[in-house]
Scaffold this active site. Sequence first.
Site, PDB file in Angstrom:
ATOM      1  N   ASP A   1       5.367  68.850  35.022  1.00  0.00           N
ATOM      2  CA  ASP A   1       4.830  67.522  35.297  1.00  0.00           C
ATOM      3  C   ASP A   1       5.884  66.494  34.912  1.00  0.00           C
ATOM      4  OD1 ASP A   1       1.567  66.040  34.387  1.00  0.00           O
ATOM      5  OD2 ASP A   1       3.036  65.501  35.929  1.00  0.00           O
TER       6      ASP A   1
ATOM      7  N   CYS B   1      -7.118  67.653  40.441  1.00  0.00           N
ATOM      8  CA  CYS B   1      -7.368  67.384  39.022  1.00  0.00           C
ATOM      9  C   CYS B   1      -8.032  66.025  38.816  1.00  0.00           C
ATOM     10  CB  CYS B   1      -6.065  67.435  38.250  1.00  0.00           C
ATOM     11  SG  CYS B   1      -6.298  67.548  36.455  1.00  0.00           S
TER      12      CYS B   1
HETATM   13  O1  LIG Z   1      -5.021  63.106  34.861  1.00  0.00           O
HETATM   14  C1  LIG Z   1      -4.987  62.536  33.767  1.00  0.00           C
HETATM   15  O2  LIG Z   1      -5.436  61.372  33.590  1.00  0.00           O
HETATM   16  C2  LIG Z   1      -4.384  63.205  32.574  1.00  0.00           C
HETATM   17  C3  LIG Z   1      -4.390  62.541  31.338  1.00  0.00           C
HETATM   18  C4  LIG Z   1      -3.830  63.174  30.230  1.00  0.00           C
HETATM   19  C5  LIG Z   1      -3.287  64.456  30.328  1.00  0.00           C
HETATM   20  C6  LIG Z   1      -3.276  65.117  31.554  1.00  0.00           C
HETATM   21  C7  LIG Z   1      -3.817  64.492  32.677  1.00  0.00           C
HETATM   22  N1  LIG Z   1      -3.791  65.118  33.908  1.00  0.00           N
HETATM   23  C8  LIG Z   1      -3.207  66.418  33.994  1.00  0.00           C
HETATM   24  C9  LIG Z   1      -2.898  66.912  35.334  1.00  0.00           C
HETATM   25  O3  LIG Z   1      -2.791  68.127  35.520  1.00  0.00           O
HETATM   26  C10 LIG Z   1      -2.563  65.931  36.428  1.00  0.00           C
HETATM   27  O4  LIG Z   1      -3.068  66.428  37.655  1.00  0.00           O
HETATM   28  C11 LIG Z   1      -1.046  65.823  36.489  1.00  0.00           C
HETATM   29  O5  LIG Z   1      -0.613  65.186  35.295  1.00  0.00           O
HETATM   30  C12 LIG Z   1      -0.579  65.068  37.724  1.00  0.00           C
HETATM   31  O6  LIG Z   1      -1.153  63.799  37.763  1.00  0.00           O
HETATM   32  P1  LIG Z   1      -0.739  62.813  38.996  1.00  0.00           P
HETATM   33  O7  LIG Z   1       0.718  62.470  38.783  1.00  0.00           O
HETATM   34  O8  LIG Z   1      -1.671  61.636  38.873  1.00  0.00           O
HETATM   35  O9  LIG Z   1      -0.947  63.595  40.270  1.00  0.00           O
END
Ligand SMILES: O=C(O)c1ccccc1NCC(=O)[C@H](O)[C@H](O)COP(=O)(O)O
Length: 205
Positions: free
Chosen positions: A127, A8
């Site tokens: 999440d 992502c």
């Molecule tokens: O990735 C972002 O910056 C984000 C911002 C706002 C809403 C959702 C967002 N990402 C969504 C996802 O599916 C991410 O992959 C998920 O939250 C996991 O993130 P991480 O903990 O950094 O792997």
Amino acid sequence: MSCRVKICGITNLEDALIACHHGADALGFVFYSKSPRYISPEAANAILDQLPPFIVPVALFVDAQRDFIDSVLVGSSRWIIQFHGNESDAECASYKRCFYKALRVKAGDDISSLVDDYPNAAAILLDAYKEGVPGGTGDVFDWSLIPSELSKPLVLAGGLSPENVQAAIERVSPYAVDVSGGVEQSKGIKSKKKVQRFIELVKTA
Ligand SMILES: O=C(O)c1ccccc1NCC(=O)[C@H](O)[C@H](O)COP(=O)(O)O
């Protein structure tokens, strides 16, 4: 069953193609302007035009306006949608696209009940919860809060990385894992080595 992988926060074509090359099943594009991983609808659709087949592009929204969502979806029939805000099942389903719903997990949540609120969702993403930060927190939540049985396929997210993803799969047995920050070299820019390693570890778990 082999766990699927979504990378992502894709912001450029090079990172998209590298993730595809190493076996990503899905790519996430963040259409949330406050995120450092934000990408414009035009830039994202230009990347989609260059993607090989058998890769699922995921359009990610946080309580976005309908005209904005439509401005993304009109660019490609390949989009599926990740709703990451407070969207209702009816609102999500109104776009007539495959979608899944992200739920941010807090201690005490009745996750099974929250899942039942989205009968039209193809899956549920769980999440980490962080006040004021809708996603991409880099935080791991307590996986023991996840019910052993869910009525929908589970996408596990939140602070995953090459260092913890095999333990996560062993503990949770998700349908898919989702990662953003854990495979970056800087905000919005992926690390080729971390992406390759993460996918290798998932596919050999
Ligand atoms: O990735 C972002 O910056 C984000 C911002 C706002 C809403 C959702 C967002 N990402 C969504 C996802 O599916 C991410 O992959 C998920 O939250 C996991 O993130 P991480 O903990 O950094 O792997």
